[in-house]
Design an enzyme around this catalytic site. Structure first.
Site, PDB file in Angstrom:
ATOM      1  CE  LYS A  36      31.103  32.886  38.906  1.00  0.00           C
ATOM      2  NZ  LYS A  36      30.985  32.440  37.512  1.00  0.00           N
ATOM      3  NE  ARG A 135      30.760  34.503  29.749  1.00  0.00           N
ATOM      4  CZ  ARG A 135      30.680  34.066  31.080  1.00  0.00           C
ATOM      5  NH1 ARG A 135      29.608  34.624  31.649  1.00  0.00           N
ATOM      6  NH2 ARG A 135      31.233  33.193  31.752  1.00  0.00           N
ATOM      7  CE1 TYR A 267       3.622  53.004  49.220  1.00  0.00           C
ATOM      8  CE2 TYR A 267       4.707  51.770  49.757  1.00  0.00           C
ATOM      9  CZ  TYR A 267       4.673  53.078  49.645  1.00  0.00           C
ATOM     10  OH  TYR A 267       5.363  54.130  51.070  1.00  0.00           O
ATOM     11  CG  MET A 315      13.180  50.233  50.983  1.00  0.00           C
ATOM     12  SD  MET A 315      13.453  52.119  50.783  1.00  0.00           S
ATOM     13  CE  MET A 315      13.092  52.852  49.749  1.00  0.00           C
TER      14      MET A 315
END
Length: 381
Positions: A36, A135, A267, A315
């Site tokens: 999957k 589930r 950053y 990024m």
């Protein structure tokens, strides 16, 4: 889906997937290989071909749509859709193609039967029982009522009964695993007593190793096929057979420069140099599925040595400390996953630094540009 415009390359070794299937299947004897989500990021078509060559005759995908994709590959065996039909168009497609659909509610059984009648066939069904995962699935004590319903539906044929274990990879929760096993056995007994000849499947990778009595008629190896230890980080780590990692990911060094004591980098100024040091800026960032959660936590492999991430992952760039890798230069190959030598980075380690599990790390890194390597050992560089 492939992430574009980056310099990361994910390499996949189909031979490792085939090897791991053979190892796991030697334990269970009837493995339904789980492919999957694009084979956990390794590539559906290539993984299916490798598994077929290793003897797999049943593959499990997630959705019916994935089953149709698998039908366009060279694999000719049985296909199971673990999520079953969820969209209106799934029912007709599954019935026509003979996809074995997990069904977890009566509506699915009814619609699949209708589709089977229209297609002039009996659509194969796997009854999904919820034994503790909470589930999808019928509750075990509904087995009798489900059986009664099935007998009124001419367009389906129930060929399997299935459930899924929640904590087979946690050696401290054996009692709950046993409880799930008992609930499932009770449901299967009701179906068989009612005349259904169902193939029972319960065991995932961890259960195949740790619970031989729960292997039943068919097993569903998943993460183990791709070389990850389902028991990583537990007292049972290393308990299973030797598996070969099937994926590795690398990028390049963009620049190497000095960082003086007291200077900050990236950053947010979350890292301050406590000494004069050297840093390499590499071409990997969160846009490349290299998580921001690795900021000040992750490691990479460069010239056979591990280098820690310093500062925030950006990024498309990340800085790493290469003070102890004096040969580091722009253009060097940097391994984010795998790599040569004893310091090769395992998916389980990467996941721990990331704050996730190996499943997610593999699925996400597999979205990068992929290359397929036919030889099994990693390159020596």
């Amino acid at each position: 889906m492939t992430i574009g415009y980056n310099h990361l390359v994910t390499r996949v070794r189909p031979g490792a997937i085939a090897h791991n299937y053979k190892v796991m299947n030697a334990l269970g004897g009837n493995g339904c290989a789980v492919v999957k989500s694009d084979a956990y990021g390794h590539g559906l078509a290539v993984a299916a071909e490798a598994l077929a060559g290793a003897g797999a005759r049943t593959l499990a995908v997630g959705t019916v749509g994935e089953a149709l994709d698998l039908g366009r590959t060279s694999f000719t065996g049985r296909v199971v859709a673990l999520l079953g039909p969820q969209l209106p168009e799934d029912y007709e497609a599954a019935a026509r193609k003979g996809v074995v659909c997990f069904c977890a509610r009566r509506e699915q059984l009814e619609k699949l039967s209708e589709a089977g009648v229209r297609a002039g066939c009996r659509a194969p069904v796997a009854l999904k029982f919820d034994t503790g995962m909470r589930r999808l699935g019928f509750l075990p004590d509904e087995a009798g009522r489900v059986l009664e319903k099935i007998l009124t539906l001419p367009g389906i044929e129930v060929v399997m009964a299935a459930s899924h274990l929640a904590v087979a990879d946690d050696p401290d929760q054996e009692a709950f695993v046993r409880e799930q096993g008992a609930r499932f056995a009770a449901a299967v007994a009701v179906l068989r007593a009612g005349g259904l000849r169902v193939e029972a499947t319960l065991a995932n990778s961890a259960a195949i190793v740790a619970y031989p009595d729960l292997r039943l008629d068919m097993q569903r190896p998943g993460i183990a096929l791709y070389g990850a230890d389902p028991f990583w980080g537990t007292a049972a780590q290393g308990r299973g057979p030797a598996l070969e990692p099937a994926m590795e990911t690398f990028t390049r060094v963009y620049q190497v420069h000095d960082l003086k004591k007291g200077e900050t980098i990236s950053y947010g100024r979350t890292f301050t140099a406590e000494r004069d040091m050297r840093v390499a800026v590499i071409g990997a960032g969160y846009a490349d599925a290299w998580s921001r959660g690795l900021s000040n936590r992750g490691r990479v492999l460069l010239h056979g040595l591990r280098a820690p991430v310093v500062g925030r992952v950006c990024m498309q760039m990340t800085a790493v400390d290469v003070t102890d890798v004096p040969q580091a230069r722009a253009g060097d190959k940097v391994w984010l996953l795998g790599g040569p030598g004893e310091n090769s980075i395992r998916s389980e380690e990467l996941a721990q630094w990331w704050g996730t599990i190996s499943y997610e790390a593999l699925c996400l890194l597999g979205m990068n540009r992929r290359e397929y390597i036919l030889d099994s050992p990693v390159e020596n560089e």
